[in-house]
Design a protein around this motif. Structure first.
Motif, PDB file in Angstrom:
ATOM      1  N   SER A 241       0.559  -1.236   0.086  1.00 14.39           N
ATOM      2  CA  SER A 241      -0.001   0.169   0.053  1.00 14.39           C
ATOM      3  C   SER A 241       0.892   1.007   0.045  1.00 14.39           C
ATOM      4  N   MET A 242       1.934   1.185   0.866  1.00 16.41           N
ATOM      5  CA  MET A 242       2.919   2.464   0.913  1.00 16.41           C
ATOM      6  C   MET A 242       3.491   2.874  -0.505  1.00 16.41           C
ATOM      7  N   PHE A 243       3.815   1.608  -1.379  1.00 24.14           N
ATOM      8  CA  PHE A 243       4.444   1.860  -2.425  1.00 24.14           C
ATOM      9  C   PHE A 243       3.422   2.260  -3.502  1.00 24.14           C
ATOM     10  N   LEU A 244       2.269   1.613  -3.607  1.00 23.93           N
ATOM     11  CA  LEU A 244       1.419   2.000  -4.731  1.00 23.93           C
ATOM     12  C   LEU A 244       0.651   3.375  -4.301  1.00 23.93           C
ATOM     13  N   LEU A 245       0.708   3.876  -3.193  1.00 19.12           N
ATOM     14  CA  LEU A 245      -0.249   4.992  -2.885  1.00 19.12           C
ATOM     15  C   LEU A 245       0.779   6.253  -2.947  1.00 19.12           C
ATOM     16  N   SER A 246       2.169   6.007  -2.827  1.00 20.94           N
ATOM     17  CA  SER A 246       3.073   6.904  -3.113  1.00 20.94           C
ATOM     18  C   SER A 246       3.168   7.600  -4.369  1.00 20.94           C
ATOM     19  N   SER A 247       3.359   8.713  -4.613  1.00 19.59           N
ATOM     20  CA  SER A 247       3.356   9.412  -5.827  1.00 19.59           C
ATOM     21  C   SER A 247       4.666  10.165  -5.993  1.00 19.59           C
ATOM     22  N   ALA A 248       5.117  10.519  -7.448  1.00 19.21           N
ATOM     23  CA  ALA A 248       6.254  11.159  -7.646  1.00 19.21           C
ATOM     24  C   ALA A 248       5.883  12.056  -8.732  1.00 19.21           C
ATOM     25  N   PRO A 249       6.070  13.310  -8.729  1.00 21.42           N
ATOM     26  CA  PRO A 249       5.806  14.509  -9.570  1.00 21.42           C
ATOM     27  C   PRO A 249       6.065  14.354 -11.126  1.00 21.42           C
ATOM     28  N   ASN A 250       7.343  13.566 -11.143  1.00 23.78           N
ATOM     29  CA  ASN A 250       7.845  13.357 -12.590  1.00 23.78           C
ATOM     30  C   ASN A 250       7.490  12.056 -13.100  1.00 23.78           C
ATOM     31  N   ARG A 251       6.486  11.431 -12.534  1.00 22.40           N
ATOM     32  CA  ARG A 251       6.065   9.943 -12.802  1.00 22.40           C
ATOM     33  C   ARG A 251       5.619   9.777 -14.159  1.00 22.40           C
ATOM     34  N   HIS A 252       6.021   8.961 -15.089  1.00 22.41           N
ATOM     35  CA  HIS A 252       5.656   9.066 -16.531  1.00 22.41           C
ATOM     36  C   HIS A 252       4.059   8.500 -16.590  1.00 22.41           C
ATOM     37  N   VAL A 253       3.498   8.918 -17.391  1.00 24.22           N
ATOM     38  CA  VAL A 253       1.870   8.551 -17.569  1.00 24.22           C
ATOM     39  C   VAL A 253       1.940   7.101 -17.616  1.00 24.22           C
ATOM     40  N   SER A 254       2.770   6.383 -18.495  1.00 24.26           N
ATOM     41  CA  SER A 254       2.490   5.064 -18.923  1.00 24.26           C
ATOM     42  C   SER A 254       2.821   4.172 -17.862  1.00 24.26           C
ATOM     43  N   THR A 255       3.413   4.734 -16.572  1.00 24.29           N
ATOM     44  CA  THR A 255       3.786   3.556 -15.466  1.00 24.29           C
ATOM     45  C   THR A 255       2.938   3.666 -14.276  1.00 24.29           C
ATOM     46  N   VAL A 256       1.529   4.471 -14.456  1.00 23.70           N
ATOM     47  CA  VAL A 256       0.492   4.714 -13.484  1.00 23.70           C
ATOM     48  C   VAL A 256      -0.072   3.296 -13.475  1.00 23.70           C
ATOM     49  N   THR A 257      -0.383   2.928 -12.391  1.00 20.65           N
ATOM     50  CA  THR A 257      -1.231   1.592 -12.413  1.00 20.65           C
ATOM     51  C   THR A 257      -2.548   1.904 -12.844  1.00 20.65           C
ATOM     52  N   THR A 258      -3.019   0.993 -13.548  1.00 17.43           N
ATOM     53  CA  THR A 258      -4.401   1.295 -13.923  1.00 17.43           C
ATOM     54  C   THR A 258      -5.368   0.116 -13.615  1.00 17.43           C
ATOM     55  N   PHE A 259      -6.774   0.135 -13.644  1.00 16.30           N
ATOM     56  CA  PHE A 259      -7.503  -1.069 -13.565  1.00 16.30           C
ATOM     57  C   PHE A 259      -7.216  -2.335 -14.439  1.00 16.30           C
ATOM     58  N   SER A 260      -6.967  -1.957 -15.527  1.00 15.31           N
ATOM     59  CA  SER A 260      -6.775  -3.210 -16.636  1.00 15.31           C
ATOM     60  C   SER A 260      -5.325  -3.752 -15.925  1.00 15.31           C
ATOM     61  N   GLY A 261      -4.324  -3.079 -15.414  1.00 15.45           N
ATOM     62  CA  GLY A 261      -3.262  -3.565 -14.997  1.00 15.45           C
ATOM     63  C   GLY A 261      -3.515  -4.529 -13.744  1.00 15.45           C
ATOM     64  N   VAL A 262      -4.289  -3.931 -12.818  1.00 13.37           N
ATOM     65  CA  VAL A 262      -4.860  -4.981 -11.591  1.00 13.37           C
ATOM     66  C   VAL A 262      -5.452  -6.208 -11.893  1.00 13.37           C
ATOM     67  N   VAL A 263      -6.130  -5.991 -12.919  1.00 13.46           N
ATOM     68  CA  VAL A 263      -7.126  -7.084 -13.422  1.00 13.46           C
ATOM     69  C   VAL A 263      -6.049  -8.152 -14.076  1.00 13.46           C
ATOM     70  N   LEU A 264      -5.118  -7.738 -14.750  1.00 13.04           N
ATOM     71  CA  LEU A 264      -4.138  -8.782 -15.391  1.00 13.04           C
ATOM     72  C   LEU A 264      -3.245  -9.294 -14.363  1.00 13.04           C
ATOM     73  N   LEU A 265      -3.040  -8.430 -13.284  1.00 14.66           N
ATOM     74  CA  LEU A 265      -2.206  -9.026 -12.143  1.00 14.66           C
ATOM     75  C   LEU A 265      -2.990 -10.038 -11.544  1.00 14.66           C
ATOM     76  N   ALA A 266      -4.071  -9.882 -11.249  1.00 11.42           N
ATOM     77  CA  ALA A 266      -5.149 -10.623 -10.439  1.00 11.42           C
ATOM     78  C   ALA A 266      -5.325 -12.051 -11.233  1.00 11.42           C
ATOM     79  N   GLY A 267      -5.426 -11.861 -12.543  1.00 14.36           N
ATOM     80  CA  GLY A 267      -5.393 -12.980 -13.438  1.00 14.36           C
ATOM     81  C   GLY A 267      -4.087 -13.963 -13.114  1.00 14.36           C
ATOM     82  N   TYR A 268      -2.747 -13.143 -13.320  1.00 14.95           N
ATOM     83  CA  TYR A 268      -1.683 -13.856 -13.212  1.00 14.95           C
ATOM     84  C   TYR A 268      -1.716 -14.671 -11.786  1.00 14.95           C
ATOM     85  N   ILE A 269      -1.881 -14.080 -10.685  1.00 13.15           N
ATOM     86  CA  ILE A 269      -1.792 -14.771  -9.324  1.00 13.15           C
ATOM     87  C   ILE A 269      -2.768 -15.904  -9.388  1.00 13.15           C
TER      88      ILE A 269
END
Length: 391
Positions: A210-238
């Protein structure tokens, strides 16, 4: 096993052939194939009551220096194989090929082709290993490998696709916290009991993630932002990866070696993936992409080599030093993978996010230590007493 479409015993197809008394009445050129796929060999009922794997080598006859060398060899092999694999995986799925000053280049989009390349090389390596070394007589019905194969393909596909939506460090951290859903499933479905330290480490992992996912950096690139699709795919992987390991564990009740398991699963994986690629017309398109970009060809081949070699190092390490040492090496590999990804691809991790990563890996090492202590204590229990089941 409960909850599976068919457990270690015969499935519906096997019941049909049993009712027809096919083993005694079957004839013709198809008989050996059907017998191997549905019933296995004559030793199919010989389960490994003494353990599914050969006994782990003990350092009684080897010097300490030799054991240290073996440990360093295993650790180096695992680290090099999987760290290289992780860097290449992110490179192939998130960066373009053929970019020039006037041409932005193009990305490779078909994760299934990468799965196919990984599996075809793993199939070849396992086949050569089985042919060149002495293996137990194979007794498992071939069709049972197809279940683990399909779930393994789906978990690998989810893993590759997830990188289109989330950063590689996020993916690694999510995979490291896989113990949480496993414990939840064991509690709800199997009514398992857990020790206090298992709940403590699971809670620490949850806090760290939670600490890692909720932390934000001002210069974080848009493509690295966690999205719902990514969460679903990670759940599928697990989910798919958990099924694969449990199904393979059931198959080890038959007399086989881990490399025979690797060979059997990859036979079906090659068939499934090449069939799907041909049906979609994606095989030729992927081959054309390889022809256009030699760098992609080199990356894809090296990715497959690292995957196959990594599997062999896994089997060797567990056989020589046991699961606890292997877990520690692979946990360190996950931490190094996050660091390497940040250094090479410029992912930004805040101080809070870094603390979250540290909390997760501290909890994982605590879990390994506590489990090893529990195993030592369980060996001293009086007859009739059984320790609490572990994840």
């Amino acid at each position: 096993m409960a909850g599976y479409p068919c457990g270690p015993g015969q499935g519906q197809g096997g019941d049909y052939f049993k009712r027809r008394n096919y083993l005694e009445t079957g004839r013709g050129i198809c008989f050996p194939v059907i017998k191997s796929c549905v019933f296995g060999s004559e030793v199919k009922s010989v389960h490994q009551e003494d353990g599914s794997l050969p006994p782990r080598a003990e350092p009684t006859e080897s010097s300490t220096a030799r054991q240290v060398f073996k440990l360093l060899f295993c650790a180096a092999g695992l680290q090099v194989s999987y760290l290289t694999w992780g860097v290449l995986q992110e490179r192939v799925m998130t960066r373009t090929y053929g970019a020039t000053e006037t041409d932005p280049g193009e990305k490779f989009k078909d994760s299934q082709f990468l799965v196919f390349m990984n599996r075809i090389l793993a199939f070849t390596v396992a086949g050569l290993y089985c042919a060149l070394t002495k293996q137990p007589r194979h007794g498992a019905p071939m069709y049972k490998y197809s279940f683990a194969s399909l779930s393994n393909i789906l978990s690998s596909w989810c893993q590759y696709e997830a990188l289109k939506y989330i950063s590689f460090p996020t993916q690694v951290l999510a995979k490291a916290s896989k113990v949480i859903p496993v414990m939840m499933m064991g509690k709800l479905v199997s009514r398992k009991s857990y020790e206090y330290w298992e709940y403590l480490t699971a809670a620490l992992i949850s806090v760290g993630v939670s600490m890692f996912l909720l932390s934000s950096a001002p210069n974080r690139h848009v493509s690295t932002v966690t999205t719902f699709s990514g969460v679903v795919l990670l759940a599928g992987y697990i989910i798919f990866d958990s099924f694969t390991s449990n199904w393979q564990d059931a198959l080890f009740t038959y007399k086989m070696s881990p490399v025979q398991m690797m060979f059997g699963v990859n036979v079906f994986s090659c068939l499934f993936t090449v069939g799907s690629l041909l049906e979609q017309g994606a095989l030729l398109e992927s081959l054309r992409f390889m022809a256009r970009h030699s760098a992609f060809t080199a990356h894809a081949v090296l990715l497959s080599v690292c995957s196959a070699c990594g599997q062999l190092f896994i089997f060797y390490t567990i056989n020589q030093f046991g699961a606890a040492v292997f877990t520690i090496i692979m946990t360190l590999r996950q931490a190094f993978a996050i660091l390497l990804s940040c250094l090479i691809y410029g992912h930004t991790v805040t101080v809070v996010g870094g603390l979250g990563v540290a909390v997760v890996f501290m909890a994982l090492f605590l879990r390994v230590y506590a489990r090893s202590r529990m195993k030592k204590r369980s060996k001293k229990l009086p007859p009739g007493e059984t320790p609490v089941q572990k994840v």
